[in-house]
Design a protein around this motif. Structure first.
Motif, short mmCIF file in Angstrom:
data_model
loop_
_atom_site.label_atom_id
_atom_site.label_comp_id
_atom_site.label_asym_id
_atom_site.label_seq_id
_atom_site.Cartn_x
_atom_site.Cartn_y
_atom_site.Cartn_z
N UNK A 93 -18.65 53.45 3.15
CA UNK A 93 -18.36 53.80 1.76
C UNK A 93 -17.42 55.00 1.68
N UNK A 94 -17.63 55.96 2.59
CA UNK A 94 -16.77 57.14 2.62
C UNK A 94 -15.34 56.74 2.96
N UNK A 95 -15.18 55.80 3.90
CA UNK A 95 -13.84 55.34 4.28
C UNK A 95 -13.17 54.63 3.11
N UNK A 96 -13.95 53.83 2.36
CA UNK A 96 -13.38 53.08 1.24
C UNK A 96 -12.97 53.99 0.10
N UNK A 97 -13.60 55.17 0.00
CA UNK A 97 -13.18 56.12 -1.02
C UNK A 97 -14.05 56.10 -2.26
N UNK A 98 -13.83 57.09 -3.13
CA UNK A 98 -14.64 57.27 -4.33
C UNK A 98 -14.51 56.12 -5.30
N UNK A 99 -13.37 55.46 -5.31
CA UNK A 99 -13.13 54.37 -6.27
C UNK A 99 -14.17 53.28 -6.12
N UNK A 100 -14.61 52.99 -4.89
CA UNK A 100 -15.52 51.88 -4.65
C UNK A 100 -16.88 52.08 -5.31
N UNK A 101 -17.24 53.33 -5.64
CA UNK A 101 -18.52 53.56 -6.29
C UNK A 101 -18.36 54.05 -7.72
N UNK A 102 -17.17 54.44 -8.11
CA UNK A 102 -16.97 54.94 -9.47
C UNK A 102 -16.43 53.87 -10.41
N UNK A 103 -15.67 52.90 -9.88
CA UNK A 103 -15.07 51.86 -10.69
C UNK A 103 -15.27 50.52 -10.00
N UNK A 104 -16.25 49.75 -10.45
CA UNK A 104 -16.56 48.48 -9.83
C UNK A 104 -15.67 47.40 -10.43
N UNK A 105 -14.48 47.23 -9.83
CA UNK A 105 -13.55 46.21 -10.29
C UNK A 105 -13.67 44.98 -9.40
N UNK A 106 -12.72 44.04 -9.55
CA UNK A 106 -12.83 42.76 -8.86
C UNK A 106 -12.94 42.95 -7.35
N UNK A 107 -12.03 43.70 -6.77
CA UNK A 107 -12.04 43.93 -5.33
C UNK A 107 -13.29 44.69 -4.90
N UNK A 108 -13.69 45.67 -5.70
CA UNK A 108 -14.88 46.46 -5.38
C UNK A 108 -16.15 45.62 -5.48
N UNK A 109 -16.21 44.76 -6.48
CA UNK A 109 -17.39 43.90 -6.67
C UNK A 109 -17.54 42.93 -5.50
N UNK A 110 -16.42 42.34 -5.07
CA UNK A 110 -16.46 41.41 -3.94
C UNK A 110 -16.95 42.13 -2.67
N UNK A 111 -16.49 43.36 -2.47
CA UNK A 111 -16.92 44.13 -1.30
C UNK A 111 -18.40 44.49 -1.38
N UNK A 112 -18.85 44.89 -2.57
CA UNK A 112 -20.25 45.28 -2.73
C UNK A 112 -21.19 44.11 -2.42
N UNK A 113 -20.86 42.92 -2.92
CA UNK A 113 -21.68 41.75 -2.66
C UNK A 113 -21.66 41.39 -1.19
#
Length: 234
Positions: A30-50
């Motif tokens: 998560x640290x490598x992916x950056x703050x965006x991955x936990x602050x703004x759950x967009x399409x790319x972020x949602x796919x990664x989270x799942x």
């Protein structure tokens, strides 16, 4: 390191070790992916989270699965995610694919019903979001946009906006943050040295004003006007 590989059975300690390794690896990813991955759950972020959630969960619940494959897969996904974010910043077409441009839902006080269908939201949802912004009349809205992160940005006509200090030609005073002198019973010497006060003054201030020791102070601050305030443990 036997717990790291697939086993017919794992002891309680080995299960705990798997959880610890997975936890810190997930924090690192998560640290490598950056703050965006936990602050703004967009399409790319949602796919990664799942994806990451499913991959890391399997070896934590099935001793027949080793952690090596899951961690390699997660590492590959993190690299793909980082590349995807970089592409979205540099390639407009790809950015519009994963993060659609804002969709106007209200224009000049009128609801654009075609864009409601495009955004796949109902009229009731739109009105609910407007009410959360204390907007009771659609005709007061100059523009409302459906943002890529699933939120609605609303802009009122100037005559319906609350007046600001600038509108009334009032020059606001700066409000600097107070200095934290004591936190959780310990003196913050870095902040104390920035003031004109000594450790002895601080101790005497606490004992005189609150009749307690420094260790009993949860938080103590002092502002630019030299106003001292302390909050005690209860």
């Amino acid at each position: 390191m036997d717990f790291f590989h697939s086993q017919e059975s794992l002891t309680a300690i080995q299960w705990v070790l798997r959880a610890v390794v997975a936890f810190f690896f997930l924090l690192f990813a998560t640290k490598v992916m950056g703050q965006r991955s936990i602050s703004q759950l967009r399409l790319l972020d949602f796919a990664m989270a799942i994806s990451i959630g499913n991959i890391i969960a399997h070896p934590l619940s099935d001793e027949g699965l080793g952690m090596k494959g899951s961690m390699i897969t997660m590492s590959a996904l993190v690299i793909l995610y980082t590349l995807g974010v970089s592409l979205s910043l540099k390639w407009t077409l790809f950015r519009h694919f994963i993060d659609h441009p804002p969709i106007p839902l209200i224009k000049n006080g009128k609801i654009v019903d075609a864009n409601l269908r495009k955004a796949r939201i109902s009229l009731e949802f739109l009105l609910s979001e407007l009410r959360k912004e204390k907007i009771e009349d659609v005709q007061k809205v100059s523009c409302a946009l459906w943002e890529p992160d699933g939120s609605i940005s609303s802009f009122l006509y100037p005559q319906h906006q609350s007046p600001t200090r600038a509108d009334m030609n009032i020059v606001p005073e700066a409000v600097p943050l107070p200095s934290v002198l004591i936190k959780e019973g310990k003196i913050n010497y870095d902040e104390l040295n920035k003031t004109n006060h000594s450790k002895e003054w601080l101790i005497n201030k606490v004992e005189t004003a609150y009749n307690v020791d420094i260790s009993n102070v949860l938080l103590a601050t002092i502002d630019q006007k030299d106003t001292f305030q302390a909050f005690l443990y209860k």
